[in-house]
Design an enzyme around this catalytic site. Sequence first.
Site, PDB file in Angstrom:
ATOM      1  N   ASP A 127       9.913   9.667   0.226  1.00  0.00           N
ATOM      2  CA  ASP A 127      10.598   8.974   1.325  1.00  0.00           C
ATOM      3  C   ASP A 127      12.098   9.252   1.231  1.00  0.00           C
ATOM      4  O   ASP A 127      12.710   8.984   0.183  1.00  0.00           O
ATOM      5  CB  ASP A 127      10.373   7.456   1.233  1.00  0.00           C
ATOM      6  CG  ASP A 127       8.922   7.064   1.492  1.00  0.00           C
ATOM      7  OD1 ASP A 127       8.122   7.945   1.869  1.00  0.00           O
ATOM      8  OD2 ASP A 127       8.599   5.869   1.321  1.00  0.00           O
ATOM      9  N   GLY A 183       4.052   7.234   0.130  1.00  0.00           N
ATOM     10  CA  GLY A 183       2.656   7.610   0.407  1.00  0.00           C
ATOM     11  C   GLY A 183       1.773   6.448  -0.017  1.00  0.00           C
ATOM     12  O   GLY A 183       1.869   5.958  -1.140  1.00  0.00           O
ATOM     13  N   GLY A 232      -1.359   6.114  -0.770  1.00  0.00           N
ATOM     14  CA  GLY A 232      -2.249   6.297  -1.913  1.00  0.00           C
ATOM     15  C   GLY A 232      -1.494   6.219  -3.225  1.00  0.00           C
ATOM     16  O   GLY A 232      -1.854   5.460  -4.136  1.00  0.00           O
ATOM     17  N   ALA A 233      -0.416   7.007  -3.313  1.00  0.00           N
ATOM     18  CA  ALA A 233       0.363   7.045  -4.548  1.00  0.00           C
ATOM     19  C   ALA A 233       0.998   5.677  -4.823  1.00  0.00           C
ATOM     20  O   ALA A 233       1.046   5.223  -5.976  1.00  0.00           O
ATOM     21  CB  ALA A 233       1.431   8.126  -4.453  1.00  0.00           C
ATOM     22  N   LEU A 261      -1.335 -10.471   6.349  1.00  0.00           N
ATOM     23  CA  LEU A 261      -0.607 -10.997   7.513  1.00  0.00           C
ATOM     24  C   LEU A 261       0.897 -10.993   7.278  1.00  0.00           C
ATOM     25  O   LEU A 261       1.610 -11.841   7.807  1.00  0.00           O
ATOM     26  CB  LEU A 261      -1.087 -12.430   7.800  1.00  0.00           C
ATOM     27  CG  LEU A 261      -2.585 -12.638   8.060  1.00  0.00           C
ATOM     28  CD1 LEU A 261      -2.908 -14.124   8.157  1.00  0.00           C
ATOM     29  CD2 LEU A 261      -3.029 -11.902   9.330  1.00  0.00           C
ATOM     30  N   GLY A 262       1.395 -10.070   6.446  1.00  0.00           N
ATOM     31  CA  GLY A 262       2.832 -10.008   6.195  1.00  0.00           C
ATOM     32  C   GLY A 262       3.331 -11.329   5.628  1.00  0.00           C
ATOM     33  O   GLY A 262       2.745 -11.881   4.690  1.00  0.00           O
ATOM     34  N   GLY A 312       0.943 -14.367   4.828  1.00  0.00           N
ATOM     35  CA  GLY A 312      -0.064 -14.429   3.766  1.00  0.00           C
ATOM     36  C   GLY A 312      -1.267 -13.540   4.036  1.00  0.00           C
ATOM     37  O   GLY A 312      -1.125 -12.406   4.485  1.00  0.00           O
ATOM     38  N   ASP A 351       0.517  -1.706   0.342  1.00  0.00           N
ATOM     39  CA  ASP A 351      -0.003  -0.809  -0.699  1.00  0.00           C
ATOM     40  C   ASP A 351      -0.099  -1.554  -2.027  1.00  0.00           C
ATOM     41  O   ASP A 351      -1.059  -1.374  -2.790  1.00  0.00           O
ATOM     42  CB  ASP A 351       0.918   0.406  -0.872  1.00  0.00           C
ATOM     43  CG  ASP A 351       1.218   1.099   0.446  1.00  0.00           C
ATOM     44  OD1 ASP A 351       0.400   0.982   1.367  1.00  0.00           O
ATOM     45  OD2 ASP A 351       2.270   1.751   0.542  1.00  0.00           O
TER      46      ASP A 351
END
Length: 306
Positions: free
Chosen positions: A9, A35, A37-38, A223-224, A227, A255
């Site tokens: 990023d 990313g 996944g990472a 839900l950011g 929660g 993530d």
Amino acid sequence: MVLGAVNVDMVVRAPRLPAPGETVVGPGMERFGGGKGANAAVAAARAGGRVRYIGAVGDDDIGRQALRELQDDGVDTSGVLVSTASPTGVALIVVGPGGENQIAVGAGANGDVSAELVTAELARVLPGAGGVLVSTEIPEEAVAAAVRAAHGAGVRCILNPAPVVPVVAELLGLGPVLTPNAGECLALAGRPPADGAEPKRDQVLDAAHALVAVTGAEVVVTLGADGVLVVRPGGTSEHVPPRPATVRDTTGAGDTFSGVLALALARGVGLDDAVRIANAAAALSVAGEGARGGMPTADELVAAEP
Ligand code: ADP
């Protein structure tokens, strides 16, 4: 096992987001590992898991640095493809004064993760795995291969449908535990909200129930700042309130949530406790910069989680 994208990023903080054709100038550039996944692999490893990540980087300096960062966090990268065909994936991010952003991703080597690579890797290591976490920024055939392999081996699969891609609908019948955010939950159930409208909680709940009816497994909707919503097979549901957080950068919160949830489930923790731990980890993660800056270690998680 964690499958998904790895990106670098690159962030420029600017006085405003550029209009089409416009150049805006910020003071510098910050570089963060990214990313989905990472990021999830790092979250699970920091929380104390033994994590093997499968994905692809290019044969270039930023790819080597991305791998080193994963290894420094204790992630096993021996299954990562170093592609000579494509550069490492990058996300070019402009952040405006209010924290709003504009992002363009060059998927690069993430597009080289093939069904063959996934199938071969998983055939080798799945028998010893506690769980498989899959996110969808890699080719759909690779996503499908991973979910099918986990199902075939009888290993629990956590599928983070971010972004929602068509193949996900075909995989629901294999019973993955889904971890969408509210928008992804509605999209996956075929009920996207009207343009720009904020998803309503009861719409999201209905959509999650509809998904559970197809998967027969838990659907855990993030839900950011509101929660988490958990819907279980059998139709019971629960709203888990957010943990207090110092918000600096919410990139990667989802993530962190899915990585730590997958780790807890792989260790045999029950779903309710796994959600509680993941909710705490994700709340800690938003206090740090970049996707990974705030992801807690196992000790930090224990200290925050009575
Ligand atoms: P995504 O980044 O995938 O859209 P969310 O924004 O739903 O994911 O955030 C994932 C999780 O991170 C939430 O369910 C919650 O546990 C945690 N989280 C995010 N923002 C906050 C916040 N402001 N306060 C506390 N927890 C938060």
